[in-house]
Design an enzyme around this catalytic site. Structure first.
Site, PDB file in Angstrom:
ATOM      1  N   ASN A   1     -42.484 -12.456   6.715  1.00  0.00           N
ATOM      2  CA  ASN A   1     -44.113 -12.337   6.754  1.00  0.00           C
ATOM      3  C   ASN A   1     -43.815 -11.143   5.977  1.00  0.00           C
ATOM      4  OD1 ASN A   1     -46.681 -11.214   6.596  1.00  0.00           O
ATOM      5  ND2 ASN A   1     -46.672 -10.537   8.723  1.00  0.00           N
ATOM      6  N   TRP A   2     -44.464 -11.389   4.203  1.00  0.00           N
ATOM      7  CA  TRP A   2     -44.209 -10.297   3.460  1.00  0.00           C
ATOM      8  C   TRP A   2     -45.445  -9.460   3.203  1.00  0.00           C
ATOM      9  CZ3 TRP A   2     -42.109 -12.787  -1.291  1.00  0.00           C
ATOM     10  CH2 TRP A   2     -40.714 -12.783  -1.469  1.00  0.00           C
ATOM     11  N   LYS A   3     -46.283  -9.890   4.135  1.00  0.00           N
ATOM     12  CA  LYS A   3     -47.718  -9.120   4.155  1.00  0.00           C
ATOM     13  C   LYS A   3     -48.600  -8.957   2.803  1.00  0.00           C
ATOM     14  CE  LYS A   3     -46.196  -7.434   9.134  1.00  0.00           C
ATOM     15  NZ  LYS A   3     -46.279  -6.026   9.537  1.00  0.00           N
TER      16      LYS A   3
ATOM     17  N   HIS B   1     -52.434 -13.036  13.685  1.00  0.00           N
ATOM     18  CA  HIS B   1     -51.543 -11.720  13.769  1.00  0.00           C
ATOM     19  C   HIS B   1     -52.221 -10.510  14.452  1.00  0.00           C
ATOM     20  CE1 HIS B   1     -49.369  -8.670  11.326  1.00  0.00           C
ATOM     21  NE2 HIS B   1     -48.141  -9.402  12.065  1.00  0.00           N
TER      22      HIS B   1
ATOM     23  N   GLU C   1     -45.678 -11.340  19.364  1.00  0.00           N
ATOM     24  CA  GLU C   1     -45.834  -9.730  18.869  1.00  0.00           C
ATOM     25  C   GLU C   1     -46.082  -8.504  19.163  1.00  0.00           C
ATOM     26  OE1 GLU C   1     -44.642 -10.568  14.468  1.00  0.00           O
ATOM     27  OE2 GLU C   1     -46.841  -9.797  14.696  1.00  0.00           O
TER      28      GLU C   1
ATOM     29  N   GLY D   1     -43.526  -2.560  12.992  1.00  0.00           N
ATOM     30  CA  GLY D   1     -43.381  -1.885  12.199  1.00  0.00           C
ATOM     31  C   GLY D   1     -43.376  -0.627  12.791  1.00  0.00           C
TER      32      GLY D   1
ATOM     33  N   SER E   1     -40.500  -5.491  14.542  1.00  0.00           N
ATOM     34  CA  SER E   1     -39.054  -4.444  13.931  1.00  0.00           C
ATOM     35  C   SER E   1     -37.929  -5.650  14.645  1.00  0.00           C
ATOM     36  CB  SER E   1     -39.430  -3.381  15.373  1.00  0.00           C
ATOM     37  OG  SER E   1     -40.357  -2.428  14.899  1.00  0.00           O
TER      38      SER E   1
HETATM   39  P1  PGA Z   1     -42.309  -5.725  11.194  1.00  0.00           P
HETATM   40  O1  PGA Z   1     -43.221  -6.580  11.319  1.00  0.00           O
HETATM   41  O2  PGA Z   1     -41.019  -6.461  11.637  1.00  0.00           O
HETATM   42  O3  PGA Z   1     -42.120  -4.827  10.491  1.00  0.00           O
HETATM   43  O4  PGA Z   1     -42.417  -4.884  12.858  1.00  0.00           O
HETATM   44  C1  PGA Z   1     -43.570  -7.810  11.667  1.00  0.00           C
HETATM   45  C2  PGA Z   1     -44.733  -8.657  11.925  1.00  0.00           C
HETATM   46  O5  PGA Z   1     -45.611  -7.878  12.124  1.00  0.00           O
HETATM   47  O6  PGA Z   1     -45.252 -10.050  11.839  1.00  0.00           O
END
Ligand code: PGA
Length: 238
Positions: free
Chosen positions: A7-9, A92, A160, A166, A199
């Site tokens: 997920n590159w956001k 999400h 999640e 994050g 994470s």
């Molecule tokens: P992260 O994000 O791996 O940076 O914690 C995961 C996500 O939000 O899908």
């Protein structure tokens, strides 16, 4: 076969997305389903230049409106299909924070299922819920609204924990396992898979893969070598 989703956001520009693809094309793997979810604008870069056919394209969202029409700013599932999109991350927590409701999520799930795109439906708890609620309570609070959907085709659920995203911190592995098993019983749908996100990195990938069907990865998916390293961990579990 494990599923590994990037997920590159909103973290890539044209240069970094193109550099990622160039580097990633040097790596070869099979026996893992790899999905990369770039921003809508960067989907064509992957569509045109990714060489490994084991890599599928995902979107980070999809319009709740199924048909073409006067919906300024929206991108519907039929448009995504034209660019080879096979998966869509839905619900999400970052989008829920922007106001996406259960109703929106139901409509989006139905829209992607209708088009043959596989939804990756996210659910997870805040830190205070983690500290005060049971796993059963969290699962029914977060997934209860799905009873309105008539599932058809494959569905992926991504557990999640919101407080883990994050942060560099993940819950205890036994806790994650019990959350996934409880959610599995609750959903009770044969054509579903349960992956973990929050994470994920090279150091925790192996233990997370041992209790789930795969991973949803944010930060650690932005670098091609780091992401590939995690894919090789998933290959060991094939
Ligand atoms: P992260 O994000 O791996 O940076 O914690 C995961 C996500 O939000 O899908």
């Amino acid at each position: 076969m494990k599923l590994v989703v990037a997920n590159w956001k909103m973290n890539m520009d044209i240069t970094s997305a193109s550099d990622f693809v160039t580097k990633f094309n040097e790596f070869w793997f099979n026996d893992v389903e790899v999905v990369i979810c770039p921003s809508m604008l960067h989907i064509p870069i992957l569509h045109n230049y990714i060489r490994n056919s084991s890599v599928k394209i995902g979107a980070q969202d999809c319009s709740k409106f199924q048909d073409f029409g006067p919906k300024t700013g929206e991108v519907c599932a039929k448009m995504l299909i034209e660019f080879g999109v096979k998966y869509a991350i839905l619900g999400h927590s970052e989008r829920r924070n922007m106001g996406e409701s259960d109703e929106d999520l139901i409509l989006k799930t139905e829209a992607v299922l209708e088009s043959g795109i596989t939804p990756i439906i996210c659910f997870g708890e805040q830190k205070d819920e983690y500290l005060s609620s049971s796993v059963e309570q969290i699962v029914s609070d977060k997934l209860g609204f799905l009873s309105k959907i008539k599932f058809k085709n494959k569905i992926i659920f991504a557990y999640e924990p919101i407080w883990s995203i994050g942060s560099g911190i993940i819950p205890d592995i036994h806790y994650i396992k019990s959350m996934i098993n409880t959610a599995k019983d609750f959903i009770n749908y044969d054509d579903s898979s349960f992956i973990y996100g929050g994470s994920v990195d090279i150091n925790n990938a192996q233990s997370l893969l041992s209790i789930s069907d795969g991973l949803l990865i944010g930060n650690a998916s932005l670098n091609a070598e780091r992401f590939y390293h995690i894919i090789t961990e998933a290959q060991k579990n094939a």
